[in-house]
Design a protein around this motif. Structure first.
Motif, PDB file in Angstrom:
ATOM      1  N   THR A   1      -2.827  16.759  -3.090  1.00 18.28           N
ATOM      2  CA  THR A   1      -3.305  15.507  -3.335  1.00 18.28           C
ATOM      3  C   THR A   1      -1.936  14.351  -2.944  1.00 18.28           C
ATOM      4  OG1 THR A   1      -5.167  15.793  -4.719  1.00 18.28           O
ATOM      5  CG2 THR A   1      -4.576  13.384  -4.708  1.00 18.28           C
ATOM      6  N   ALA A   2      -0.836  14.704  -3.971  1.00 15.84           N
ATOM      7  CA  ALA A   2       0.202  14.101  -3.679  1.00 15.84           C
ATOM      8  C   ALA A   2       0.767  13.954  -2.220  1.00 15.84           C
ATOM      9  CB  ALA A   2       1.530  14.612  -4.539  1.00 15.84           C
ATOM     10  N   LYS A   3       0.739  15.246  -1.569  1.00 16.23           N
ATOM     11  CA  LYS A   3       1.086  15.316  -0.123  1.00 16.23           C
ATOM     12  C   LYS A   3       0.427  14.306   0.764  1.00 16.23           C
ATOM     13  CE  LYS A   3       2.540  20.088   0.606  1.00 16.23           C
ATOM     14  NZ  LYS A   3       2.200  21.190   1.004  1.00 16.23           N
ATOM     15  N   ARG A   4      -1.093  14.254   0.622  1.00 12.53           N
ATOM     16  CA  ARG A   4      -1.892  13.257   1.233  1.00 12.53           C
ATOM     17  C   ARG A   4      -1.579  11.695   0.971  1.00 12.53           C
ATOM     18  NH1 ARG A   4      -7.070  15.314  -0.949  1.00 12.53           N
ATOM     19  NH2 ARG A   4      -6.553  17.389  -0.860  1.00 12.53           N
TER      20      ARG A   4
ATOM     21  N   LYS B   1       0.938  -1.067  -0.130  1.00 13.77           N
ATOM     22  CA  LYS B   1      -0.083  -0.101   0.114  1.00 13.77           C
ATOM     23  C   LYS B   1       0.865   1.137  -0.104  1.00 13.77           C
ATOM     24  CE  LYS B   1      -4.270  -1.567   2.270  1.00 13.77           C
ATOM     25  NZ  LYS B   1      -4.976  -1.344   3.696  1.00 13.77           N
ATOM     26  N   ALA B   2       1.884   1.260   0.875  1.00  8.50           N
ATOM     27  CA  ALA B   2       2.868   2.567   0.911  1.00  8.50           C
ATOM     28  C   ALA B   2       3.490   2.562  -0.369  1.00  8.50           C
ATOM     29  CB  ALA B   2       3.744   2.402   1.882  1.00  8.50           C
ATOM     30  N   ALA B   3       3.928   1.746  -1.134  1.00  5.99           N
ATOM     31  CA  ALA B   3       4.545   1.763  -2.256  1.00  5.99           C
ATOM     32  C   ALA B   3       3.569   2.365  -3.550  1.00  5.99           C
ATOM     33  CB  ALA B   3       5.138   0.421  -2.668  1.00  5.99           C
TER      34      ALA B   3
ATOM     35  N   ALA C   1       1.280   7.017   2.890  1.00  2.61           N
ATOM     36  CA  ALA C   1       2.341   5.769   2.622  1.00  2.61           C
ATOM     37  C   ALA C   1       3.064   5.849   4.163  1.00  2.61           C
ATOM     38  CB  ALA C   1       3.317   6.451   1.534  1.00  2.61           C
ATOM     39  N   GLU C   2       3.252   6.921   4.713  1.00  2.00           N
ATOM     40  CA  GLU C   2       4.073   6.768   5.778  1.00  2.00           C
ATOM     41  C   GLU C   2       3.341   6.198   6.901  1.00  2.00           C
ATOM     42  OE1 GLU C   2       5.148  11.208   6.700  1.00  2.00           O
ATOM     43  OE2 GLU C   2       6.278  11.096   4.897  1.00  2.00           O
ATOM     44  N   GLU C   3       1.885   6.348   7.104  1.00  2.00           N
ATOM     45  CA  GLU C   3       0.899   5.880   7.928  1.00  2.00           C
ATOM     46  C   GLU C   3       1.146   4.226   7.669  1.00  2.00           C
ATOM     47  OE1 GLU C   3      -2.958   6.806   8.208  1.00  2.00           O
ATOM     48  OE2 GLU C   3      -2.358   9.144   8.105  1.00  2.00           O
ATOM     49  N   GLU C   4       1.181   3.809   6.427  1.00  2.00           N
ATOM     50  CA  GLU C   4       1.113   2.422   6.146  1.00  2.00           C
ATOM     51  C   GLU C   4       2.581   1.819   6.861  1.00  2.00           C
ATOM     52  OE1 GLU C   4      -1.190   0.152   5.412  1.00  2.00           O
ATOM     53  OE2 GLU C   4      -2.601   1.808   5.164  1.00  2.00           O
TER      54      GLU C   4
ATOM     55  N   HIS D   1       3.764   5.776  -5.470  1.00  2.00           N
ATOM     56  CA  HIS D   1       3.741   5.632  -6.793  1.00  2.00           C
ATOM     57  C   HIS D   1       2.704   6.836  -7.441  1.00  2.00           C
ATOM     58  CE1 HIS D   1       3.956   4.092 -11.057  1.00  2.00           C
ATOM     59  NE2 HIS D   1       2.806   3.894 -11.120  1.00  2.00           N
ATOM     60  N   GLN D   2       1.651   6.872  -6.747  1.00  2.00           N
ATOM     61  CA  GLN D   2       0.515   7.690  -7.143  1.00  2.00           C
ATOM     62  C   GLN D   2       0.904   9.153  -7.191  1.00  2.00           C
ATOM     63  OE1 GLN D   2      -3.298   6.711  -5.300  1.00  2.00           O
ATOM     64  NE2 GLN D   2      -3.278   4.348  -6.227  1.00  2.00           N
ATOM     65  N   ALA D   3       1.625   9.129  -5.863  1.00  2.00           N
ATOM     66  CA  ALA D   3       1.970  10.869  -5.765  1.00  2.00           C
ATOM     67  C   ALA D   3       3.131  11.091  -6.610  1.00  2.00           C
ATOM     68  CB  ALA D   3       2.825  10.666  -4.462  1.00  2.00           C
ATOM     69  N   GLN D   4       4.020   9.968  -6.972  1.00  2.00           N
ATOM     70  CA  GLN D   4       4.837  10.716  -8.361  1.00  2.00           C
ATOM     71  C   GLN D   4       4.190  10.553  -9.552  1.00  2.00           C
ATOM     72  OE1 GLN D   4       7.693   7.352  -8.611  1.00  2.00           O
ATOM     73  NE2 GLN D   4       9.316   8.758  -9.511  1.00  2.00           N
ATOM     74  N   GLU D   5       3.286   9.956  -9.772  1.00  2.00           N
ATOM     75  CA  GLU D   5       2.532  10.254 -11.137  1.00  2.00           C
ATOM     76  C   GLU D   5       1.783  11.435 -11.162  1.00  2.00           C
ATOM     77  OE1 GLU D   5      -0.134   6.988 -11.697  1.00  2.00           O
ATOM     78  OE2 GLU D   5       1.455   5.587 -12.425  1.00  2.00           O
ATOM     79  N   ILE D   6       1.342  11.844  -9.869  1.00  2.88           N
ATOM     80  CA  ILE D   6       0.478  13.370  -9.907  1.00  2.88           C
ATOM     81  C   ILE D   6       1.541  14.413  -9.998  1.00  2.88           C
ATOM     82  CG2 ILE D   6      -0.495  14.810  -8.236  1.00  2.88           C
ATOM     83  CD1 ILE D   6      -2.024  12.354  -7.352  1.00  2.88           C
TER      84      ILE D   6
END
Length: 66
Positions: free
Chosen positions: A38-41, A8-10, A46-49, A14-19
């Motif tokens: 959105t990328a920050k969220r 999940k974290a990965a 990811a950090e929570e996971e 990945h989604q943050a990087q795409e954004i």
């Protein structure tokens, strides 16, 4: 075997990087700000996971640079 929290974290990273890649192509300031938020969220998720995985005793994986 990878821990599900790491998966999940990965994915969040990945989604943050795409954004962020999309943001580089935008010229509308408001859209850029919304996407960056959105990328920050996603990074926060990811950090929570990762924290959950560590609490469960799983070995954390190395972070990739964004």
């Amino acid at each position: 075997m990878q821990h599900p929290c790491h998966d999940k974290a990965a994915e969040y990273r990945h989604q943050a990087q795409e954004i962020r890649a999309i943001v580089q192509k935008l010229s509308v300031d408001e859209a850029r700000e919304q996407l960056l938020e959105t990328a920050k969220r996603l990074e926060g998720l990811a950090e929570e996971e990762e924290r959950r995985a560590q609490a469960d005793g799983a070995k954390p994986e190395p972070r990739s640079g964004a």
